[in-house]
Design a protein around this motif. Structure first.
Motif, mmCIF file in Angstrom:
data_model
loop_
_atom_site.group_PDB
_atom_site.id
_atom_site.type_symbol
_atom_site.label_atom_id
_atom_site.label_comp_id
_atom_site.label_asym_id
_atom_site.label_seq_id
_atom_site.Cartn_x
_atom_site.Cartn_y
_atom_site.Cartn_z
ATOM 1 N N GLN A 284 -14.054 -10.479 -24.394
ATOM 2 C CA GLN A 284 -14.411 -10.427 -25.825
ATOM 3 C C GLN A 284 -13.102 -10.750 -26.710
ATOM 4 O OE1 GLN A 284 -17.490 -7.502 -26.869
ATOM 5 N NE2 GLN A 284 -17.531 -7.115 -24.710
ATOM 6 N N ILE A 285 -11.762 -10.538 -25.966
ATOM 7 C CA ILE A 285 -10.787 -10.244 -26.824
ATOM 8 C C ILE A 285 -9.827 -11.577 -26.702
ATOM 9 C CG2 ILE A 285 -10.685 -7.797 -27.056
ATOM 10 C CD1 ILE A 285 -8.708 -7.692 -24.873
ATOM 11 N N THR A 286 -10.409 -12.431 -25.959
ATOM 12 C CA THR A 286 -9.468 -13.842 -25.768
ATOM 13 C C THR A 286 -9.405 -14.480 -27.073
ATOM 14 O OG1 THR A 286 -11.562 -15.161 -24.704
ATOM 15 C CG2 THR A 286 -9.826 -14.088 -23.226
ATOM 16 N N SER A 287 -8.903 -15.796 -27.256
ATOM 17 C CA SER A 287 -8.782 -16.258 -28.564
ATOM 18 C C SER A 287 -9.229 -17.693 -28.230
ATOM 19 C CB SER A 287 -7.620 -16.356 -29.211
ATOM 20 O OG SER A 287 -7.607 -17.128 -30.320
ATOM 21 N N PRO A 288 -10.372 -18.202 -28.155
ATOM 22 C CA PRO A 288 -11.597 -17.495 -28.919
ATOM 23 C C PRO A 288 -12.368 -16.754 -27.690
ATOM 24 C CG PRO A 288 -12.283 -19.744 -28.587
ATOM 25 C CD PRO A 288 -10.845 -19.688 -28.090
ATOM 26 N N PRO A 289 -13.365 -15.735 -28.227
ATOM 27 C CA PRO A 289 -13.887 -14.829 -27.188
ATOM 28 C C PRO A 289 -14.594 -15.943 -26.124
ATOM 29 C CG PRO A 289 -14.274 -13.873 -29.242
ATOM 30 C CD PRO A 289 -13.686 -15.131 -29.634
ATOM 31 N N LEU A 290 -14.783 -15.267 -25.063
ATOM 32 C CA LEU A 290 -15.408 -16.555 -24.123
ATOM 33 C C LEU A 290 -16.985 -16.262 -23.842
ATOM 34 C CD1 LEU A 290 -13.171 -15.959 -20.743
ATOM 35 C CD2 LEU A 290 -13.373 -18.149 -22.349
ATOM 36 N N ARG A 323 -34.065 -10.773 -6.341
ATOM 37 C CA ARG A 323 -32.971 -11.398 -7.261
ATOM 38 C C ARG A 323 -33.215 -10.915 -8.736
ATOM 39 N NH1 ARG A 323 -30.088 -15.338 -5.215
ATOM 40 N NH2 ARG A 323 -30.435 -16.092 -2.966
ATOM 41 N N LEU A 324 -32.146 -10.503 -9.509
ATOM 42 C CA LEU A 324 -32.169 -10.185 -10.501
ATOM 43 C C LEU A 324 -31.736 -11.121 -11.547
ATOM 44 C CD1 LEU A 324 -32.451 -7.416 -8.831
ATOM 45 C CD2 LEU A 324 -31.211 -6.168 -10.847
ATOM 46 N N PRO A 325 -32.324 -11.294 -12.714
ATOM 47 C CA PRO A 325 -31.843 -12.485 -13.502
ATOM 48 C C PRO A 325 -30.287 -12.264 -14.210
ATOM 49 C CG PRO A 325 -33.471 -11.294 -14.613
ATOM 50 C CD PRO A 325 -33.374 -10.652 -13.303
ATOM 51 N N THR A 326 -29.716 -13.347 -14.253
ATOM 52 C CA THR A 326 -28.334 -13.390 -15.067
ATOM 53 C C THR A 326 -28.630 -13.630 -16.590
ATOM 54 O OG1 THR A 326 -28.015 -15.571 -14.604
ATOM 55 C CG2 THR A 326 -26.798 -13.650 -13.126
ATOM 56 N N ALA A 327 -27.898 -13.516 -17.344
ATOM 57 C CA ALA A 327 -27.983 -13.781 -18.900
ATOM 58 C C ALA A 327 -26.772 -14.424 -19.320
ATOM 59 C CB ALA A 327 -27.986 -12.473 -19.556
ATOM 60 N N LEU A 328 -26.885 -15.576 -20.079
ATOM 61 C CA LEU A 328 -25.961 -16.320 -20.948
ATOM 62 C C LEU A 328 -25.612 -15.453 -22.107
ATOM 63 C CD1 LEU A 328 -24.250 -18.887 -21.093
ATOM 64 C CD2 LEU A 328 -26.110 -20.018 -22.254
ATOM 65 N N ILE A 329 -24.192 -15.162 -22.137
ATOM 66 C CA ILE A 329 -23.751 -14.416 -23.468
ATOM 67 C C ILE A 329 -23.041 -15.506 -24.225
ATOM 68 C CG2 ILE A 329 -22.333 -12.427 -24.204
ATOM 69 C CD1 ILE A 329 -25.084 -11.953 -22.607
ATOM 70 N N MET A 330 -23.545 -15.897 -25.440
ATOM 71 C CA MET A 330 -22.815 -17.183 -26.113
ATOM 72 C C MET A 330 -21.842 -16.554 -27.144
ATOM 73 S SD MET A 330 -23.962 -20.022 -25.364
ATOM 74 C CE MET A 330 -23.291 -21.077 -26.715
ATOM 75 N N ARG A 331 -20.650 -17.017 -26.797
ATOM 76 C CA ARG A 331 -19.587 -16.686 -27.918
ATOM 77 C C ARG A 331 -18.878 -18.029 -28.380
ATOM 78 N NH1 ARG A 331 -18.156 -12.336 -23.584
ATOM 79 N NH2 ARG A 331 -19.417 -10.659 -24.306
ATOM 80 N N ASP A 332 -17.560 -18.143 -28.693
ATOM 81 C CA ASP A 332 -16.983 -19.096 -29.077
ATOM 82 C C ASP A 332 -16.455 -20.212 -28.404
ATOM 83 O OD1 ASP A 332 -17.995 -18.199 -31.792
ATOM 84 O OD2 ASP A 332 -16.060 -16.823 -31.993
ATOM 85 N N SER A 333 -16.245 -20.114 -27.220
ATOM 86 C CA SER A 333 -15.630 -20.995 -26.334
ATOM 87 C C SER A 333 -16.300 -22.202 -25.648
ATOM 88 C CB SER A 333 -15.131 -20.187 -24.744
ATOM 89 O OG SER A 333 -16.259 -19.976 -24.054
ATOM 90 N N CYS A 334 -17.419 -22.452 -26.290
ATOM 91 C CA CYS A 334 -18.034 -23.804 -25.781
ATOM 92 C C CYS A 334 -18.845 -24.347 -27.073
ATOM 93 C CB CYS A 334 -18.872 -23.575 -24.583
ATOM 94 S SG CYS A 334 -20.412 -22.574 -24.938
#
Length: 334
Positions: A284-290, A323-334
């Motif tokens: 979360q603190i990369t530039s931009p957040p991943l 199997r437990l589901p994963t989640a896509l966490i949208m930030r600013d790197s794409c």
């Protein structure tokens, strides 16, 4: 010839009765004598048979956990969250967790750790094995207690497994990049052979195929899961090939890749869109957040513990895969 209780007593320098009391917890024995007996049991590879175990007046109420964590490997964050979920759930039912790290990632050390657990008379075993095939468990465990595999599903032994949906998570990441117009999407992944890496690799392939994008092995880098490989892997990909997006299939490779990308001042996402795997504070603190795929690590631990408790109560039930589901966490790197 397999050692018996008499050989254990002789090796520990105590009586057969004392060994029996240690095993069955039927009389007070000093910690020093217990230590000698446990060490003798381990050195002689002695395990009480299932009939003897059934005669014990009490269970040990202790369950072992073995995870492969190297000192420099950030996967320890993942496994420690899994361990917290396990411990929280077991504690509510009066069980204790005995944790062991396989810091060498050698199968021989994994086997020795299980033998040590056996000397403690554990009631069950959680394990994230480094091996693709764990047939050796048939000899070491001999179904004396339930085994629950976490994070990966090896072959060769009949046990429950609890893991994240790596294929689905990877598929969602690549599909997201495709939806943003990318066709040249590189992959940086850990070595294949364990469930986690294999499934993320398959998810990448499937997303490309389902969207009509030709498979190009030249923009795929399979590397050891460490910081240096992440750095060198993305360096090679960007030097040798024209890619506009990158999916990195584990956390430690993501860290190394981001170090190179930031050193070269590559603009994200204008020059290169990036999605990593696993969600830690640093992303979360990369530039931009991943943008990342988040694994339900704590929930994996809780589910694994619930399954273990059921197996202890009903050992004859057939094994299952969860199997437990994963989640896509949208930030600013794409």
């Amino acid at each position: 010839m397999r050692s018996g209780i008499k050989q254990v007593a002789e090796h520990a320098g105590v009586s057969i009765a004392t060994v029996s009391h240690v095993i069955n917890n039927t009389r007070y024995v000093s910690d020093e004598i217990k230590r000698k007996v446990y060490e003798a049991m381990e050195e002689l590879d002695y395990r009480p048979n299932s009939a003897a175990r059934s005669l014990r007046s009490q269970k040990s109420n202790t369950i072992g956990l073995i995870v492969p964590v190297l000192p420099s490997d950030t996967s320890n964050f993942f496994f420690m969250m899994v361990a917290q979920g396990i411990q929280f759930t077991l504690k509510q039912h009066g069980y204790h967790l005995l944790l062991s790290n396989n810091t060498t990632e050698q199968i021989e050390d994994e086997q020795e750790q299980i033998k040590l657990f056996n000397s403690k008379l554990i009631d069950g075993l959680f394990i994230a094995s480094i091996a693709e095939d764990v047939s050796y468990l048939n000899e070491i465990v001999r179904s004396n207690y339930p085994v629950v595999f976490i994070d990966r599903k090896p072959a060769g032994y009949n046990g429950d497994s609890v893991l994240a949906d790596g294929l689905g998570g990877a598929y969602e990441a690549v599909k997201t990049l495709i939806a943003k117009g990318h066709r040249r999407i590189g992959l940086l992944t850990g070595e294949l052979g364990i469930t986690t890496s294999n499934e993320r690799y398959e998810g990448y392939q499937k997303a490309l195929a389902d969207h009509g994008i030709p498979w190009d092995p030249s923009i795929v880098k399979v590397a050891e899961s460490n910081f240096e490989s992440g750095y060198e892997g993305v360096k090679a990909l960007l030097a040798e090939h024209d890619i506009t997006a990158l999916f990195i299939a584990n956390n430690v490779l993501t860290m190394g890749a981001m170090r190179y990308i930031q050193e070269r001042r590559i603009q994200i996402p204008a020059e290169l869109a990036v999605i990593g795997f696993d969600d830690y504070d640093w992303t979360q603190i990369t530039s931009p957040p991943l943008t990342v795929i988040r694994q339900p690590s704590y929930e994996i631990g809780v589910k694994a513990a619930e399954i273990m408790l059921k197996r202890i109560e009903n050992p004859s039930a057939g094994s299952k895969e969860y199997r437990l589901p994963t989640a896509l966490i949208m930030r600013d790197s794409c």
